[in-house]
Design a protein around this motif. Structure first.
Motif, PDB file in Angstrom:
ATOM      1  N   MET A  52       0.854  -1.178   0.000  1.00  0.00           N
ATOM      2  CA  MET A  52       0.000   0.000   0.000  1.00  0.00           C
ATOM      3  C   MET A  52       0.896   1.235   0.000  1.00  0.00           C
ATOM      4  N   ASP A  53       0.581   2.205  -0.832  1.00  0.00           N
ATOM      5  CA  ASP A  53       1.412   3.401  -0.861  1.00  0.00           C
ATOM      6  C   ASP A  53       1.004   4.372   0.250  1.00  0.00           C
ATOM      7  N   GLY A  54       1.851   5.359   0.492  1.00  0.00           N
ATOM      8  CA  GLY A  54       1.640   6.293   1.594  1.00  0.00           C
ATOM      9  C   GLY A  54       0.368   7.102   1.477  1.00  0.00           C
ATOM     10  N   ASP A  55       0.076   7.554   0.255  1.00  0.00           N
ATOM     11  CA  ASP A  55      -1.153   8.333   0.080  1.00  0.00           C
ATOM     12  C   ASP A  55      -2.371   7.490   0.437  1.00  0.00           C
ATOM     13  N   THR A  56      -2.328   6.216   0.099  1.00  0.00           N
ATOM     14  CA  THR A  56      -3.444   5.323   0.409  1.00  0.00           C
ATOM     15  C   THR A  56      -3.536   5.081   1.910  1.00  0.00           C
ATOM     16  N   ILE A  57      -2.408   4.853   2.574  1.00  0.00           N
ATOM     17  CA  ILE A  57      -2.415   4.679   4.028  1.00  0.00           C
ATOM     18  C   ILE A  57      -3.020   5.912   4.688  1.00  0.00           C
ATOM     19  N   GLN A  58      -2.553   7.081   4.278  1.00  0.00           N
ATOM     20  CA  GLN A  58      -3.071   8.309   4.874  1.00  0.00           C
ATOM     21  C   GLN A  58      -4.554   8.491   4.576  1.00  0.00           C
ATOM     22  N   GLN A  59      -5.000   8.145   3.372  1.00  0.00           N
ATOM     23  CA  GLN A  59      -6.419   8.308   3.045  1.00  0.00           C
ATOM     24  C   GLN A  59      -7.284   7.353   3.857  1.00  0.00           C
ATOM     25  N   HIS A  60      -6.850   6.105   4.035  1.00  0.00           N
ATOM     26  CA  HIS A  60      -7.599   5.163   4.878  1.00  0.00           C
ATOM     27  C   HIS A  60      -7.693   5.694   6.308  1.00  0.00           C
ATOM     28  N   ALA A  61      -6.588   6.245   6.808  1.00  0.00           N
ATOM     29  CA  ALA A  61      -6.586   6.792   8.169  1.00  0.00           C
ATOM     30  C   ALA A  61      -7.539   7.987   8.267  1.00  0.00           C
ATOM     31  N   ARG A  62      -7.483   8.901   7.296  1.00  0.00           N
ATOM     32  CA  ARG A  62      -8.390  10.061   7.278  1.00  0.00           C
ATOM     33  C   ARG A  62      -9.850   9.624   7.227  1.00  0.00           C
ATOM     34  N   ASP A  63     -10.138   8.650   6.363  1.00  0.00           N
ATOM     35  CA  ASP A  63     -11.515   8.164   6.226  1.00  0.00           C
ATOM     36  C   ASP A  63     -12.024   7.615   7.553  1.00  0.00           C
ATOM     37  N   ARG A  64     -11.173   6.897   8.273  1.00  0.00           N
ATOM     38  CA  ARG A  64     -11.595   6.335   9.561  1.00  0.00           C
ATOM     39  C   ARG A  64     -11.825   7.447  10.581  1.00  0.00           C
ATOM     40  N   VAL A  65     -10.951   8.445  10.603  1.00  0.00           N
ATOM     41  CA  VAL A  65     -11.093   9.551  11.554  1.00  0.00           C
ATOM     42  C   VAL A  65     -12.435  10.263  11.368  1.00  0.00           C
ATOM     43  N   GLU A  66     -12.883  10.381  10.127  1.00  0.00           N
ATOM     44  CA  GLU A  66     -14.162  11.050   9.866  1.00  0.00           C
ATOM     45  C   GLU A  66     -15.330  10.354  10.562  1.00  0.00           C
ATOM     46  N   GLU A  67     -15.159   9.088  10.900  1.00  0.00           N
ATOM     47  CA  GLU A  67     -16.214   8.314  11.561  1.00  0.00           C
ATOM     48  C   GLU A  67     -16.107   8.346  13.084  1.00  0.00           C
ATOM     49  N   LEU A  68     -15.092   8.999  13.617  1.00  0.00           N
ATOM     50  CA  LEU A  68     -14.856   8.998  15.062  1.00  0.00           C
ATOM     51  C   LEU A  68     -15.424  10.266  15.704  1.00  0.00           C
ATOM     52  N   PRO A  69     -16.389  10.111  16.604  1.00  0.00           N
ATOM     53  CA  PRO A  69     -17.015  11.276  17.243  1.00  0.00           C
ATOM     54  C   PRO A  69     -16.003  12.146  17.987  1.00  0.00           C
ATOM     55  N   GLY A  70     -16.100  13.451  17.779  1.00  0.00           N
ATOM     56  CA  GLY A  70     -15.256  14.400  18.491  1.00  0.00           C
ATOM     57  C   GLY A  70     -13.856  14.568  17.936  1.00  0.00           C
ATOM     58  N   ALA A  71     -13.504  13.857  16.872  1.00  0.00           N
ATOM     59  CA  ALA A  71     -12.164  13.974  16.292  1.00  0.00           C
ATOM     60  C   ALA A  71     -12.043  15.282  15.521  1.00  0.00           C
ATOM     61  N   GLU A  72     -10.907  15.948  15.704  1.00  0.00           N
ATOM     62  CA  GLU A  72     -10.669  17.230  15.041  1.00  0.00           C
ATOM     63  C   GLU A  72      -9.266  17.254  14.442  1.00  0.00           C
ATOM     64  N   LEU A  73      -9.140  17.977  13.339  1.00  0.00           N
ATOM     65  CA  LEU A  73      -7.855  18.142  12.657  1.00  0.00           C
ATOM     66  C   LEU A  73      -7.306  19.525  12.948  1.00  0.00           C
ATOM     67  N   GLU A  74      -6.030  19.577  13.335  1.00  0.00           N
ATOM     68  CA  GLU A  74      -5.355  20.847  13.582  1.00  0.00           C
ATOM     69  C   GLU A  74      -3.983  20.821  12.913  1.00  0.00           C
ATOM     70  N   TYR A  75      -3.384  22.011  12.813  1.00  0.00           N
ATOM     71  CA  TYR A  75      -2.051  22.140  12.222  1.00  0.00           C
ATOM     72  C   TYR A  75      -1.135  22.944  13.158  1.00  0.00           C
ATOM     73  N   PRO A  76      -0.921  22.475  14.394  1.00  0.00           N
ATOM     74  CA  PRO A  76      -0.114  23.256  15.340  1.00  0.00           C
ATOM     75  C   PRO A  76       1.371  23.329  14.993  1.00  0.00           C
ATOM     76  N   PHE A  77       1.863  22.426  14.156  1.00  0.00           N
ATOM     77  CA  PHE A  77       3.279  22.404  13.783  1.00  0.00           C
ATOM     78  C   PHE A  77       3.503  22.893  12.356  1.00  0.00           C
ATOM     79  N   GLY A  78       2.492  23.535  11.775  1.00  0.00           N
ATOM     80  CA  GLY A  78       2.599  24.022  10.415  1.00  0.00           C
ATOM     81  C   GLY A  78       1.883  23.115   9.432  1.00  0.00           C
ATOM     82  N   PRO A  79       1.864  23.502   8.159  1.00  0.00           N
ATOM     83  CA  PRO A  79       1.074  22.793   7.154  1.00  0.00           C
ATOM     84  C   PRO A  79       1.583  21.394   6.802  1.00  0.00           C
ATOM     85  N   ASP A  80       2.801  21.051   7.207  1.00  0.00           N
ATOM     86  CA  ASP A  80       3.360  19.739   6.873  1.00  0.00           C
ATOM     87  C   ASP A  80       2.963  18.640   7.856  1.00  0.00           C
ATOM     88  N   TRP A  81       2.296  19.020   8.933  1.00  0.00           N
ATOM     89  CA  TRP A  81       1.887  18.049   9.955  1.00  0.00           C
ATOM     90  C   TRP A  81       0.393  18.152  10.199  1.00  0.00           C
TER      91      TRP A  81
END
Length: 129
Positions: A1-30
């Motif tokens: 599995m390539d990295g983009d796919t791993i990250q997309q699977h992880a993102r898709d799962r997070v969308e299903e988790l109640p209360g999960a939020e995305l932030e960028y406290p370390f800049g746009p690369d994290w």
């Protein structure tokens, strides 16, 4: 599995988790995913390839690293409690989703009961790991 796919699977799962939020406290690369202000997953490609970093029980972490060459100690994190999912190997979508869920639940379990978005004892099937 390539990295983009791993990250997309992880993102898709997070969308299903109640209360999960995305932030960028370390800049746009994290991409830093939190539940009630506590980190449970990070994603970056600053290592030269897209990786996913999740929290793991220390015993599970050891076993996962021994059994999957694409799972290594957590990049820039406490090596006992965090693991990195690396691209290029045979990590399955279900395992990525399970590890994201487990990381989320490990954090939720340590929140005060009143702050928990879900009951970690009955949310999802944690025995699949």
């Amino acid at each position: 599995m390539d990295g983009d796919t791993i990250q997309q699977h992880a993102r898709d799962r997070v969308e299903e988790l109640p209360g999960a939020e995305l932030e960028y406290p370390f800049g746009p690369d994290w991409e830093v995913f939190k539940v009630r202000g506590k980190v449970f997953m990070l994603m970056t490609d600053t290592t030269g390839e897209p990786i996913v970093i999740v929290k793991a029980d220390p015993e599970d972490s050891k076993s996962l690293r021994e059994n999957h060459k694409d799972i290594t100690p957590g990049y820039h994190m406490h090596k006992k409690h965090w693991i990195t999912l690396n691209p290029g190997g045979n990590l399955q979508k279900a395992l990525v989703e399970d590890l994201v869920t487990e990381s989320y639940l490990l954090v939720v379990e340590n929140l005060p009961r009143a702050k928990r978005p879900v009951d970690p004892e009955i949310f999802g099937d944690r025995r699949g790991l």
